[in-house]
Design a protein around this motif. Structure first.
Motif, PDB file in Angstrom:
ATOM      1  N   ALA A 111      -3.796  -5.929  -9.533  1.00 10.27           N
ATOM      2  CA  ALA A 111      -5.014  -6.739  -9.511  1.00 10.27           C
ATOM      3  C   ALA A 111      -5.178  -7.499  -8.200  1.00 10.27           C
ATOM      4  O   ALA A 111      -6.301  -7.670  -7.709  1.00 10.27           O
ATOM      5  CB  ALA A 111      -4.996  -7.719 -10.689  1.00 10.27           C
ATOM      6  N   LEU A 112      -4.064  -7.949  -7.620  1.00 10.54           N
ATOM      7  CA  LEU A 112      -4.123  -8.763  -6.404  1.00 10.54           C
ATOM      8  C   LEU A 112      -4.067  -7.941  -5.124  1.00 10.54           C
ATOM      9  O   LEU A 112      -4.287  -8.484  -4.039  1.00 10.54           O
ATOM     10  CB  LEU A 112      -2.976  -9.775  -6.397  1.00 10.54           C
ATOM     11  N   VAL A 121      -8.930  -0.759  -5.885  1.00 13.79           N
ATOM     12  CA  VAL A 121      -8.472  -0.636  -7.262  1.00 13.79           C
ATOM     13  C   VAL A 121      -9.629  -0.083  -8.091  1.00 13.79           C
ATOM     14  O   VAL A 121     -10.648  -0.741  -8.265  1.00 13.79           O
ATOM     15  CB  VAL A 121      -8.007  -2.000  -7.829  1.00 13.79           C
ATOM     16  N   GLY A 122      -9.454   1.154  -8.590  1.00 15.50           N
ATOM     17  CA  GLY A 122     -10.512   1.815  -9.340  1.00 15.50           C
ATOM     18  C   GLY A 122     -10.639   1.306 -10.758  1.00 15.50           C
ATOM     19  O   GLY A 122      -9.820   0.509 -11.237  1.00 15.50           O
ATOM     20  N   THR A 127      -8.958  -0.993 -16.060  1.00 17.03           N
ATOM     21  CA  THR A 127      -8.869  -0.850 -17.514  1.00 17.03           C
ATOM     22  C   THR A 127      -7.435  -1.034 -17.985  1.00 17.03           C
ATOM     23  O   THR A 127      -7.170  -1.719 -18.981  1.00 17.03           O
ATOM     24  CB  THR A 127      -9.382   0.533 -17.942  1.00 17.03           C
ATOM     25  N   ALA A 128      -6.487  -0.420 -17.250  1.00 21.41           N
ATOM     26  CA  ALA A 128      -5.074  -0.566 -17.605  1.00 21.41           C
ATOM     27  C   ALA A 128      -4.633  -2.022 -17.488  1.00 21.41           C
ATOM     28  O   ALA A 128      -3.855  -2.514 -18.318  1.00 21.41           O
ATOM     29  CB  ALA A 128      -4.214   0.317 -16.704  1.00 21.41           C
ATOM     30  N   ILE A 129      -5.124  -2.719 -16.467  1.00 20.47           N
ATOM     31  CA  ILE A 129      -4.792  -4.134 -16.302  1.00 20.47           C
ATOM     32  C   ILE A 129      -5.286  -4.940 -17.503  1.00 20.47           C
ATOM     33  O   ILE A 129      -4.574  -5.790 -18.048  1.00 20.47           O
ATOM     34  CB  ILE A 129      -5.391  -4.671 -14.989  1.00 20.47           C
ATOM     35  N   ALA A 158       5.719 -14.332 -13.452  1.00 20.84           N
ATOM     36  CA  ALA A 158       5.222 -12.988 -13.156  1.00 20.84           C
ATOM     37  C   ALA A 158       4.181 -13.017 -12.043  1.00 20.84           C
ATOM     38  O   ALA A 158       4.174 -12.156 -11.152  1.00 20.84           O
ATOM     39  CB  ALA A 158       4.630 -12.360 -14.412  1.00 20.84           C
ATOM     40  N   ALA A 159       3.302 -14.021 -12.079  1.00 20.92           N
ATOM     41  CA  ALA A 159       2.285 -14.142 -11.036  1.00 20.92           C
ATOM     42  C   ALA A 159       2.923 -14.447  -9.685  1.00 20.92           C
ATOM     43  O   ALA A 159       2.518 -13.887  -8.648  1.00 20.92           O
ATOM     44  CB  ALA A 159       1.282 -15.236 -11.419  1.00 20.92           C
ATOM     45  N   MET A 160       3.924 -15.313  -9.674  1.00 25.82           N
ATOM     46  CA  MET A 160       4.605 -15.651  -8.423  1.00 25.82           C
ATOM     47  C   MET A 160       5.362 -14.441  -7.875  1.00 25.82           C
ATOM     48  O   MET A 160       5.374 -14.193  -6.665  1.00 25.82           O
ATOM     49  CB  MET A 160       5.567 -16.819  -8.644  1.00 25.82           C
ATOM     50  N   TRP A 161       5.993 -13.664  -8.765  1.00 27.91           N
ATOM     51  CA  TRP A 161       6.722 -12.465  -8.334  1.00 27.91           C
ATOM     52  C   TRP A 161       5.764 -11.423  -7.764  1.00 27.91           C
ATOM     53  O   TRP A 161       6.069 -10.773  -6.766  1.00 27.91           O
ATOM     54  CB  TRP A 161       7.506 -11.898  -9.500  1.00 27.91           C
ATOM     55  N   ALA A 162       4.611 -11.270  -8.404  1.00 31.00           N
ATOM     56  CA  ALA A 162       3.623 -10.313  -7.908  1.00 31.00           C
ATOM     57  C   ALA A 162       3.134 -10.718  -6.524  1.00 31.00           C
ATOM     58  O   ALA A 162       3.019  -9.879  -5.617  1.00 31.00           O
ATOM     59  CB  ALA A 162       2.448 -10.224  -8.889  1.00 31.00           C
ATOM     60  N   LEU A 163       2.853 -12.003  -6.345  1.00 29.09           N
ATOM     61  CA  LEU A 163       2.398 -12.489  -5.042  1.00 29.09           C
ATOM     62  C   LEU A 163       3.495 -12.334  -3.999  1.00 29.09           C
ATOM     63  O   LEU A 163       3.227 -11.941  -2.850  1.00 29.09           O
ATOM     64  CB  LEU A 163       1.976 -13.954  -5.159  1.00 29.09           C
TER      65      LEU A 163
END
Length: 295
Positions: A111-112, A121-122, A127-129, A158-163
């Motif tokens: 997403a980010l 991002v299609g 949709t999967a997100i 999870a958000a911090m790890w993704a960033l």
């Protein structure tokens, strides 16, 4: 180094098992001595490892000068904060439920990746997100109609790890992996020292042995991860990263008397399925872009 996907996959599975053991050790120590002190000692050890490793490889620390030091500092601060938040989540919710929510992190990366890295991002991945976040809601499904606010802790992790992961990919455009590894250890140690010393509690002799094991598993896990990525592509290895959820949940049940409720298992399966689909779509998009470049 030649590619060996099978060996890379086996190393990735071992990496997940070691990371899960590290999580169990972190929970045990954090419940006794606090999050900041445990994470500080862990980063002290990591900093010592990266300094020795860098000097052994290059003979000088000058080789780790970064082309984007502010980005590297932000990465290090994010990782230190993420580890603190996740270890806190272990003490609040346990290993199984914390990792069930944390499994949403690949979806957050997808997403980010658009606003941060400029990747497209299609609609299928969006949709999967959405489905993945529906799985998180299933995990958090309350029996009394009120969602436990503690569930926001692993979600924040999870958000911090993704960033952190996205900033690492961004840093890779300017600095080699060895430079990023060095900055991660040093910045994390410097950031955690004030809070860790402020909350310092004398540690019992036996727990020093557990702390030493935690430091060794943390360093070993990162080394195994690096070796795995040397042997196989990230798109091949990433789906196996979800095994950490399985290993951590097993440790939670066996060692900490946790229970995995049905709605948590169902929600985790939905999140993992959505994450695997997102990784598959990302791999297809990358292969398509490669073919267009070659042609």
């Amino acid at each position: 180094m030649s590619r060996n996907p099978r060996a890379g996959i086996l190393l990735m599975i071992l990496t997940c098992a070691v990371f899960a053991a590290q999580d169990g050790l972190s929970r045990h120590l954090a419940e006794r001595y606090g999050v900041f002190m445990v994470v500080m000692i862990r980063f002290w050890f990591l900093a010592a490892v990266v300094i020795l490793w860098t000097r052994a490889r290059t003979g000088s620390l000058r080789a780790v000068r970064s082309a984007s030091p502010l980005l590297q500092i932000l990465r290090g601060l994010l990782l230190a904060g993420e580890i603190c938040v996740m270890v806190w989540a272990f003490t609040l919710l346990g290993l199984a439920e914390s990792h069930a929510v944390f499994a949403v992190s690949p979806l957050l990366v997808a997403a980010l990746s658009g606003p941060i890295l400029g990747e497209r991002v299609g609609w299928r991945r969006w949709t999967a997100i959405g489905i993945g976040f529906a799985g998180v809601l299933v995990i958090l499904a309350p029996s009394d109609g009120v969602i436990d606010p503690r569930a926001a802790v692993p979600l924040l992790s999870a958000a911090m790890w993704a960033l952190y992961g996205l900033l690492t990919r961004l840093a890779a455009r300017h600095d080699p992996a060895a430079t990023s590894f060095f900055w991660t250890g040093i910045v994390g140690a410097l950031a955690m020292t004030p809070a860790g010393l402020w909350t310092w509690t004398p540690m019992e002799g036996t727990d020093w042995a557990v702390m030493g094991l935690l430091c060794v598993t943390a360093a070993a896990a990162h080394w195994l991860l690096i070796k795995a990525y040397e042997l196989a592509e990230a798109s091949v290895l990433q789906p196996f990263a979800f095994l950490q959820l399985v290993f951590a949940s097993a440790l939670g049940v066996l060692l900490f008397d946790e229970t995995v409720e049905l709605h948590v298992a169902i929600g985790a399966a939905v999140v993992v399925g959505a994450g695997l689909f997102t990784l598959w779509r990302e791999r297809r998009a990358r292969l398509a872009a490669t073919r267009e470049t070659v042609s």
